[in-house]
Design a protein around this motif. Structure first.
Motif, PDB file in Angstrom:
ATOM      1  N   MET A   1       0.818  -1.203   0.000  1.00  0.00           N
ATOM      2  CA  MET A   1       0.000   0.000   0.000  1.00  0.00           C
ATOM      3  C   MET A   1       0.851   1.253   0.000  1.00  0.00           C
ATOM      4  O   MET A   1       0.597   2.196  -0.709  1.00  0.00           O
ATOM      5  N   PRO A  21      -3.867   9.717  -1.232  1.00  0.00           N
ATOM      6  CA  PRO A  21      -3.452   9.187   0.059  1.00  0.00           C
ATOM      7  C   PRO A  21      -3.281   7.677   0.002  1.00  0.00           C
ATOM      8  O   PRO A  21      -3.845   7.010  -0.864  1.00  0.00           O
ATOM      9  N   VAL A  22      -2.504   7.134   0.944  1.00  0.00           N
ATOM     10  CA  VAL A  22      -2.229   5.712   0.930  1.00  0.00           C
ATOM     11  C   VAL A  22      -3.455   4.877   1.251  1.00  0.00           C
ATOM     12  O   VAL A  22      -3.566   3.742   0.840  1.00  0.00           O
ATOM     13  N   ARG A  23      -4.370   5.454   2.033  1.00  0.00           N
ATOM     14  CA  ARG A  23      -5.562   4.680   2.363  1.00  0.00           C
ATOM     15  C   ARG A  23      -6.310   4.363   1.087  1.00  0.00           C
ATOM     16  O   ARG A  23      -6.646   5.263   0.326  1.00  0.00           O
ATOM     17  N   GLY A  24      -6.544   3.108   0.825  1.00  0.00           N
ATOM     18  CA  GLY A  24      -7.107   2.784  -0.472  1.00  0.00           C
ATOM     19  C   GLY A  24      -8.330   1.922  -0.397  1.00  0.00           C
ATOM     20  O   GLY A  24      -8.988   1.816   0.637  1.00  0.00           O
ATOM     21  N   ALA A  25      -8.606   1.298  -1.502  1.00  0.00           N
ATOM     22  CA  ALA A  25      -9.848   0.569  -1.672  1.00  0.00           C
ATOM     23  C   ALA A  25     -10.038  -0.528  -0.636  1.00  0.00           C
ATOM     24  O   ALA A  25     -11.115  -0.737  -0.120  1.00  0.00           O
ATOM     25  N   ARG A  26      -8.973  -1.279  -0.342  1.00  0.00           N
ATOM     26  CA  ARG A  26      -9.161  -2.452   0.497  1.00  0.00           C
ATOM     27  C   ARG A  26      -8.229  -2.463   1.691  1.00  0.00           C
ATOM     28  O   ARG A  26      -7.940  -3.518   2.222  1.00  0.00           O
TER      29      ARG A  26
END
Lengths: 595, 391
Positions: A1, A21-26
């Protein structure tokens, strides 16, 4: 990620564009973080505290000093080394017997036409599910000079002296344990043996090999890694078993690691926590080495995978040899299931153990009238249901996190499971004692049933994880993608799609772990207080400590009957839950179409 | 009706980037196809638009909403999309109606509203009579129609298709392709469609984006891409059989003369090319005209060659020719009414032949990179050379 600015720059060539941002889909980071915390508290912390406890001079939760004196004390004690030797002898022999017999039966069931082969799997499941305490007790009653059932029968028929016929011996200890280990080995091996590519054996037959040559030259070597993996697991099991050793071994003067640890904690006065800790650490180190060896042997393979396609219906006609195979099946069934069950029922109906000819229900009336026994039954039911459920849910979420999220720490909870699977029940108890008593909040659980629940969860979650990770793998990721694009959040997707689709495996794992938790003696015998009795602790104390054999048998009978009732209930629940879920889905108002 | 804009999209899984600085502009109401070989990044691009993957860099806008970029990542469930998957991805524990109704329930529609909309959309895909069926009892074609109905059910503002037909047999594929055309004509929702199948791309799309190595190599109508590929890769991908590597000899008034060994052709070259430059030229086998040496056409410039192979295909005959050391494929008809040059000259291997490469059928191509990795990563703007427009 996590992407580094460096790699992004290289990729775009013309420098950084808008970085997302690094926060992603899964990534599901909060969820994975919570799981990590739970895994650390439940699985890692007790093991860590065990190591610390071995170097403290005091009991858990009591101020004390650091000291390494227990280490030389334990290591210089000749008893430690004789215990190690006896533990090793027990583990190795039960593994040898169990794996050979388990492999043979798996081969008979999946590859041959031997009669009665279809009863083997259900029989093995029963042996696996029924607590070891059951066979220990039954065999203790069957073979016990002078008036065990078999002793009496042999003496009546031949008049021979039967003092040699006793379960309270190496023979009895190894025999009863091996029966259980056989079931474990069988259940783990029937997958790989059945999945082995049939063309391998066909090629061997075409090359002119006779069927027994094929068995030894082809089937055994191809399955060797899987068998080795299972053998190591059985060794681990054999090293950690407490119940049989306590019931059958200790009276015969045999001591193994778990009974020795039990002795330091329960019979030594005052309890020698540090010595128990050192011994437990030695055991954990040995077991961790074995688990590492197993991972090496299997080289990352799950041990159900043997490459090749299976075809149903390919059986090897054994000719006359099939009756020999059937004899092995029947023999195992008699020794592992039929005789112990009959003995247990018989024993529970005898007015006094060893008195034949009269039967009475007094024992049942006695135990069902006893508040402690009823409390034990309800406690045990609670333990099984709650610990089994929590363990299975945790296992499902851990499997999901590892397989389906992209958070950096997603594999950590699963690794924690690998640590705890290496730790025998007695040692888990000791670790939990050290860990929880060192904090005020969790220390308050001591003496309640909840500390037992948490320790049991630690013990059985790895077993549940086997079932749940297999089930999660089966669910195509696109089924989740479809739910996300249909407008469901990730949490909603887990509930609507993942948990719903693994429901059968979930219920199965819940039942198995529930039964294991309910029948476990190792944990409650050390962690439960006298005010929170469980069936295994009651049975053990009735049988081994106060000699009320008939009552112990009656309690076990009641317990086994309740287990069977729960099993039937669960089957009904499974059917009705899926019916309910089907009805709860949106349907057109009028069910118009022809079916 | 909304459009979709993608700028500078970068996605890599640890190692080599799969999508490298991709730009794409999908117009409102358009049916845009991402066409390319496996590994070109088309599915990854689609999944980024869906929100199933989060790109490392770039910006995606759906309508006037930024769903990726400016520090934001809108999860898939909030993007108001419908998606059809290659493997159908139907939930086996729900009935047909349960599957189709799910997106509606998740969008908070009432049971009654859901039920009526489910019936409507199932009727639209001709599956009204199967509403209560369980998924396992449907054929592959029916399953994909259910998946389509599910994507349409909540009337999303954007439809995404990830190779929806590639699991079906040829006949069903053709049927469903027509249904998808009908669907887009009726509903008109902006759609992005991923495929490696040329025919699907040509028949369905308003515009086609041919992808290679993680970027769009050419974007245009199906006709443009098919007739006037811009690069060697696109030409190869749309099935232009002859790709001739030539050297420019002479440039005169927008027409370049280029040759390779014994072959010389005239090409309309818009590029600022000068003599000595390498030039790749594409020509379809069907465009190549063949004559027997004694039937040389008047007024057409031909070159002589030798037949090396001849294969009878039924209505057509495939020739393989050697023209001055260059191998050329030609496809002519057995039917004599096709006209001069397009009728089978009926020559055996070894026989001399006259070959005409019509100037208006020759497509000048710019060289393009092969698969990702064997050329330095650049943005798309740098990669497409100025003036290489064939259309």
């Amino acid at each position: 990620m996590v992407t580094s600015a460096h790699s992004t720059e290289r990729a775009t060539g013309d420098g950084l564009r808008r970085l997302v941002p690094v926060r992603g889909a899964r990534s599901a980071r909060p969820f994975v973080a919570v799981l990590c915390v739970l895994a650390l508290v439940l699985f890692v912390w007790p093991v860590a505290m065990l190591a610390i406890g071995a170097f403290r001079t005091s009991a858990p939760g009591v101020p004390g000093e650091w000291s390494a004196q227990a280490v030389p004390a334990v290591l210089s004690d000749p008893r430690t080394w004789s215990t190690l030797l006896q533990s090793a002898a027990l583990a190795v022999t039960v593994t040898a017997v169990g794996v050979v017999l388990g492999f043979f039966l798996a081969w008979v069931v999946t590859r041959t036409d031997a009669p009665l082969r279809r009863v083997v799997t259900p029989m093995m499941m029963v042996v696996f599910a029924v607590p070891l305490l059951f066979s220990a007790l039954s065999w203790g009653m069957l073979a016990q000079p002078p008036n065990g059932t078999l002793n009496t029968a042999v003496a009546a028929v031949s008049g021979a002296d039967t003092t040699w016929l006793t379960a309270y011996s190496w023979f009895g200890l190894i025999g009863t344990t091996a029966l259980k280990v056989t079931a474990v080995a069988y259940l783990l091996l029937s997958g790989p043996v059945g999945a082995m590519d049939r063309s391998l054996t066909e090629a061997s037959s075409l090359a002119g090999a006779r069927r027994w040559t094929t068995f030894w030259r082809v089937e055994v070597p191809v399955l060797a890694p899987a068998v080795a993996g299972v053998a190591i697991l059985c060794l681990v099991l054999g090293l950690g078993l407490l119940d049989v050793a306590l019931v059958l071994g200790v009276p015969a003067g045999i001591s193994v690691f778990p009974t020795e640890i039990y002795g330091y904690l329960m019979t030594a006065s005052p309890p020698e926590y540090a010595r128990a800790g050192v011994l437990a650490l030695v055991l954990v180190v040995i077991v961790l080495l074995l688990v590492a060896a197993q991972n090496r042997v299997l080289a990352g393979r799950e041990f159900v995978t043997v490459t090749g396609k299976a075809r149903a219906g390919d059986v090897l006609p054994l000719g006359r040899a099939r009756w020999a195979c059937t004899a092995v099946v029947v023999g195992y069934g008699l020794v592992a299931v039929v005789l112990p069950f009959l003995q247990l029922v018989l024993g529970s109906l005898q007015p006094v153990f060893g008195v034949y000819g009269t039967f009475t229900l007094d024992n049942y009336l006695d135990v069902l009238d006893d508040r402690t026994v009823l409390e034990a039954l309800s406690n045990t039911l609670l333990l099984g249901v709650v610990a089994g459920f929590v363990a299975t849910l945790l296992a499902a979420l851990i499997s999901y996190a590892r397989l389906r999220t992209t958070a950096v720490l997603r594999t950590l909870p699963d690794l924690a499971l690998w640590l705890i699977i290496a730790v025998p029940g007695v040692v888990v108890s000791l670790g939990v004692l050290w860990a929880y008593l060192s904090t005020p909040v969790l220390g308050g659980l001591y003496g309640t049933v909840w500390i037992v629940v948490l320790a049991l969860v630690a013990l059985v979650t790895p077993i549940a994880a086997r079932a749940t990770s297999g089930a999660v793998v089966q669910i195509g990721p696109e089924l989740e993608d479809a739910a996300r694009t249909a407008g469901a959040s990730q949490a909603r997707t887990v509930v609507d799609v993942v948990l719903r689709l693994i429901l059968p495996a979930f219920l199965g794992a819940w039942f198995v772990t529930g039964v294991l938790a309910a029948g476990n003696l190792d944990i409650p015998v050390l962690l439960a207080s006298p005010s929170t009795p469980t069936v295994p602790t009651i049975v053990y104390s009735l049988y081994s400590q106060t000699g009320q054999t008939a009552q112990a048998a009656a309690v076990l009978c009641v317990f086994l009957a309740s287990l069977a009732a729960v099993f039937v209930l669960l089957l009904a629940l499974r059917a009705s839950v899926s019916a309910l879920l089907r009805r709860a889905t949106p349907q057109p108002n009028e069910r118009g179409g022809p079916r | 009706m909304i459009g979709v804009e993608v700028h500078g999209l970068v996605k890599h899984y640890g190692g080599a980037p799969v999508v490298r600085g991709l730009d794409l502009d999908v117009r409102p109401g358009e049916f845009l196809t991402l066409l390319g070989p496996s590994g070109c990044g088309k599915t990854t691009t689609l999944r980024c638009v869906a929100g199933l993957e989060s790109p490392q860099a770039g910006e995606i806008r759906i309508g006037d909403r930024t769903v990726v970029g400016q520090g934001r990542f809108i999860p898939p469930e909030k993007r108001d999309i419908g998606m059809v998957f290659q493997s159908y991805a139907l939930w086996p524990h729900l009935t047909v109606a349960g599957n189709v109704g799910y997106p509606l329930r998740r969008r908070g529609r009432s049971r009654a509203e859901t039920a009526s909309r489910v019936r409507e959309v199932l009727d639209f895909v001709d599956l009204g009579h199967l509403a209560d069926r369980s998924i396992g009892r449907l054929s592959g074609g029916q399953q994909q129609r259910v998946a389509l109905a599910r994507a349409l059910a909540a009337q999303p503002q954007l439809l995404l298709f990830d190779e929806p037909l590639s699991n079906l047999d040829a006949k069903l594929r053709a049927t469903l392709r027509d249904e998808l055309r009908r669907l887009h004509a009726t509903v008109g929702t902006t759609s992005i469609y991923v495929t490696h199948d040329q025919t699907e791309a040509m028949t369905l799309s308003t515009r086609v984006a041919v992808m290679n190595g993680g970027v769009v190599e050419q974007l245009g109508t199906a006709r443009e891409v098919f007739d006037r590929p811009r690069t060697r890769f696109v030409a190869d991908f749309v099935g232009i059989e002859n790709l001739l590597d030539l050297t420019v000899e002479d440039v005169r008034g927008g027409t370049a003369t280029a040759r390779a060994v014994g072959l010389s052709v005239q090409v309309a070259a818009a590029d600022p090319v000068s003599s000595g430059d390498p030039l790749c030229v594409g020509v379809r086998a069907r465009a190549v005209r063949l004559y027997r040496p004694e039937e040389a056409p008047v007024g057409a410039s031909t070159v002589s060659g030798v037949v090396t192979d001849r294969a009878f295909l039924g209505e057509e005959v495939a020739y393989r020719l050697d023209v001055g050391g260059v191998s050329i494929s030609a496809l002519v008809y057995t039917d004599p009414s096709r006209g001069r040059g397009h009728t089978d000259p009926d020559l055996d291997p070894g026989a001399p032949v006259l070959v005409e490469l019509p100037t208006d059928q020759l497509v000048p191509l710019t060289p393009s990179g092969g698969p990702a990795g064997d050329r330095p990563a650049t943005t798309e703007d740098e990669r497409v050379p100025a003036g290489a427009t064939g259309s």
